[in-house]
Design an enzyme around this catalytic site. Structure first.
Site, PDB file in Angstrom:
ATOM      1  N   HIS A   1       0.806  -1.229   0.000  1.00 25.90           N
ATOM      2  CA  HIS A   1       0.000   0.000   0.000  1.00 25.90           C
ATOM      3  C   HIS A   1       0.839   1.279   0.000  1.00 25.90           C
ATOM      4  CE1 HIS A   1      -3.648  -2.228   0.402  1.00 25.90           C
ATOM      5  NE2 HIS A   1      -3.350  -2.712   1.599  1.00 25.90           N
TER       6      HIS A   1
ATOM      7  N   ASP B   1      -3.688 -10.841  -1.768  1.00 28.35           N
ATOM      8  CA  ASP B   1      -4.154 -10.216  -0.532  1.00 28.35           C
ATOM      9  C   ASP B   1      -5.566  -9.699  -0.772  1.00 28.35           C
ATOM     10  OD1 ASP B   1      -2.661  -8.745   2.107  1.00 28.35           O
ATOM     11  OD2 ASP B   1      -4.486  -7.777   1.386  1.00 28.35           O
TER      12      ASP B   1
ATOM     13  N   HIS C   1      -6.865  -7.020   0.092  1.00 28.01           N
ATOM     14  CA  HIS C   1      -6.845  -5.592  -0.189  1.00 28.01           C
ATOM     15  C   HIS C   1      -6.041  -5.323  -1.458  1.00 28.01           C
ATOM     16  CE1 HIS C   1      -7.482  -5.791   4.249  1.00 28.01           C
ATOM     17  NE2 HIS C   1      -8.384  -4.873   3.960  1.00 28.01           N
TER      18      HIS C   1
END
Length: 648
Positions: free
Chosen positions: A256, A301, A303
């Site tokens: 991220h 993942d 996300h």
């Protein structure tokens, strides 16, 4: 006879053999003698991960270290210590598995991707109290945990914070004194908070307020980035003594983080740095000439990998593919849509694939979708390297995804998947076997051993390419001609410590499948070994679930490799949360992406165009390891030290 010498890691004398990796007499090692696996791990590294991220990851890193130890990976593998020395006794796994302590990165490494102004906020020198003060505080934080005292683990790693001391007369955007969270001037405090917000250093990525935590966070950033770069370097440098075909860093996977902004518990993006290292290499193409390497990045993942996507959004040398949840309010809310295919009017358009998956998806459906994507993209994109981010937050009941992490009630967000550690491990096994040169038909099949009666002795299979699968007349030939690729496996999310540790342990065995087939499903113990964390795994205490394993194998018997929305079934298909249209969209997106890339490759083959729209400076490792203390003056803006080469 147990593979663990003297039962060193067995819980009791009477149960040594129960927890050892059982020996398998095959010719697999001889056939795949060149396939080597490197696991980046050390007690010091584990402590850095635990001490810095325990507020969100809890003790998952300690649990994984314990499982690796008690399942025999440490004792069975070839281990290299911090001084370059190895173990005196070679265990059963030492022929292909090496445990390697990761190197500590430098600010120069982080500046290959991250903005200097952002790093100015993160960077923090060693506190005035010195390493002894740090050691005492570290010990206090883990008081009561006899297995993992931070005194011995952090003594060496936390000492060299001064390697990035500011040069005399150099003016940074904010000096360490100016970046103190507690300020006497209200206006300065407001300015600082605004600055921190602009760089994402709040909420889920706060900047600590005390000197020790600030120094530890900076050390964490250098450690995670250094470990992933170190892993990628072993994949590139074939002449290296510890060269690898597969490299694993469970502390990595910080997908991220952006160049100038933190997010989603990620302060630095080690994935981008590792891919940049891989892009520095060249590979021999079909015509026998050197060509820039290509990297396929796969993220499973739950996300979306917004930071990685943004970093390579305009290049055709990195194919980014992601399975994730995408719904209003689900992090990250501004990316992960199917329509995001790459930067328009650049070479990267068409080289980004987002596949949002519905809630409640189970192992069988997920694996079918994964097979569709990985085999399709490998065939069309033909990568030299595959980077796989294995986040464990898609496991059923994950504490963060279900909203139970900081709550005592049993409420659920309804956004989670229903995956198991066995399902994630099977995805890793498929990828590892594919990188070893095996075909989909050889990989996705029920092992022949399981069709035998329990009272029948095992026989040494005649086909060394896959010792536990049905041998076909051309199986050996198809194994030999299959193209081999390098694989980098990284961690990610996962907020239920025991399930995350179990998933990472199974995935470690799965990543070794290219070198030793059967390690995942046949050689691991069925139950959790008896050790100090054993009660945490109740009430089932299973390491490998027989039911989950059979579900996966049964799907290979029932399903063909041609997956369509019509033949995809899931146990939650009748749930009001389940969206079959999402699966249909995902399959359609995968097929279109593979078709587009295949056409682009054929077009490039008929012209002088090649996959070279993105170039990386060939930085020497001397500039990014902590051992190098040479200094280079940063630019007045505190930005990167190296300019990107012009696109070809």
């Amino acid at each position: 006879m147990s593979l663990l010498d003297n039962g060193a890691f067995a819980a009791k004398e009477s149960s040594r053999h129960q927890y050892a990796i059982k020996p398998v007499i095959t010719n697999q090692t001889m056939c795949n003698k060149q396939i080597q696996v490197v696991l980046l791990q050390s007690q010091q590294y584990t402590q850095i991960l635990y001490q810095t991220m325990k507020h969100i990851h809890q003790d998952r890193d300690l649990l994984l270290e314990a499982l690796l130890k008690w399942c025999g990976f440490f004792h069975g593998a070839n281990t290299i210590d911090d001084r370059g020395g190895g173990n005196s006794k070679r265990g059963a796994l030492a022929a292909f598995l090496t445990i390697l302590p990761p190197k500590l990165g430098t600010r120069a490494l982080l500046e290959l991707f991250h903005d200097g102004n952002y790093l100015d906020l993160l960077e923090f020198p060693s506190p005035l109290g010195g390493s002894r003060e740090i050691e005492s505080k570290a010990v206090a934080t883990v008081k009561g945990n006899d297995q993992h005292t931070a005194l011995g683990s952090l003594e060496g790693d936390l000492a060299p914070f001064s390697l990035n001391d500011h040069e005399e007369g150099e003016q940074d955007m904010l000096s360490p004194n100016e970046t103190e969270i507690q300020t006497g001037d209200g206006s300065n405090d407001a300015l600082l908070q605004k600055l921190l917000a602009e760089h994402g250093l709040e909420d889920d990525c706060p900047l600590p307020t005390d000197d020790y935590s600030r120094a530890l966070l900076w050390k964490y950033c250098l450690s995670v980035a250094g470990a992933s770069w170190h892993a990628a370097s072993h994949l590139v440098e074939s002449e290296n003594e510890h060269h690898a075909d597969v490299a694993i860093n469970w502390g990595g996977g910080r997908h991220h983080a952006h160049a100038g902004k933190a997010g989603g518990f990620c302060y630095v993006n080690d994935i981008v740095l590792a891919i940049k290292r891989l892009l520095q290499s060249q590979s021999v193409d079909a015509s026998g000439t050197l060509a820039p390497s290509r990297v396929l990045y796969i993220d499973i993942d739950i996300h979306h990998c917004d930071g990685v996507q943004q970093a390579f959004y305009s290049t055709d040398r990195v194919m980014t593919a992601s399975f994730h949840r995408n719904s209003p309010g689900f992090f990250p809310a501004t990316s992960g849509f199917v329509r995001e295919k790459g930067e328009i009017d650049t070479a990267g358009f068409g080289y980004n694939l987002n596949v949002p998956l519905p809630t409640g998806i189970d192992d069988v459906t997920f694996i079918q979708m994964y097979r569709k994507m990985v085999f399709g993209l490998v065939s069309s994109f033909d990568p030299n390297f595959i980077v796989l981010c294995v986040g464990a937050d898609g496991l059923e009941g994950d504490a963060l995804v279900t909203g139970k992490l900081h709550s005592t009630d049993h409420s659920s967000t309804g956004e989670g998947w229903s995956l198991s550690p066995e399902g994630l491990a099977e995805c890793v096994r498929i990828t590892s076997s594919l990188c070893a040169g095996l075909s989909e038909e050889m990989i996705c099949t029920r092992p022949m051993k399981e069709e035998k009666k329990d009272n029948q002795p095992d026989e040494t299979p005649s086909d060394c390419s896959h010792p536990e699968t049905k041998a076909t007349p051309d199986s050996r030939e198809s194994f030999q001609v299959g193209k081999r690729r390098k694989l980098l496996v990284l961690g990610g999310g996962g907020y239920t410590p025991t399930e995350t540790a179990r998933a990472n342990l199974l995935c470690t065995a799965a990543a070794c499948e290219g070198a030793r087939s059967g390690l995942l499903w046949s050689e691991l113990p069925k139950d959790i070994p008896s050790h100090d964390y054993f009660p945490r795994y109740g009430p089932l205490f299973e390491l490998v679930s027989e039911a989950k394993k059979q579900d996966i194998w049964n799907s290979y018997d029932a399903q063909s490799s041609a997956i369509t929305p019509c033949n995809v079934e899931t146990k939650d298909s009748t749930s009001p949360f389940f969206d079959r249209h999402a699966l249909q969209q995902g399959i359609h997106a995968i097929e279109l992406s593979c078709l587009f890339i295949d056409r682009q490759r054929k077009k490039a083959a008929n012209s002088s165009i090649s996959f070279n729209s993105y170039s990386e400076p060939n930085d020497r490792d001397d500039d990014i390891w902590v051992e190098d203390t040479r200094r280079k003056k940063r630019s007045s803006q505190g930005g990167r030290r190296r300019k990107k080469k012009k696109e070809v």
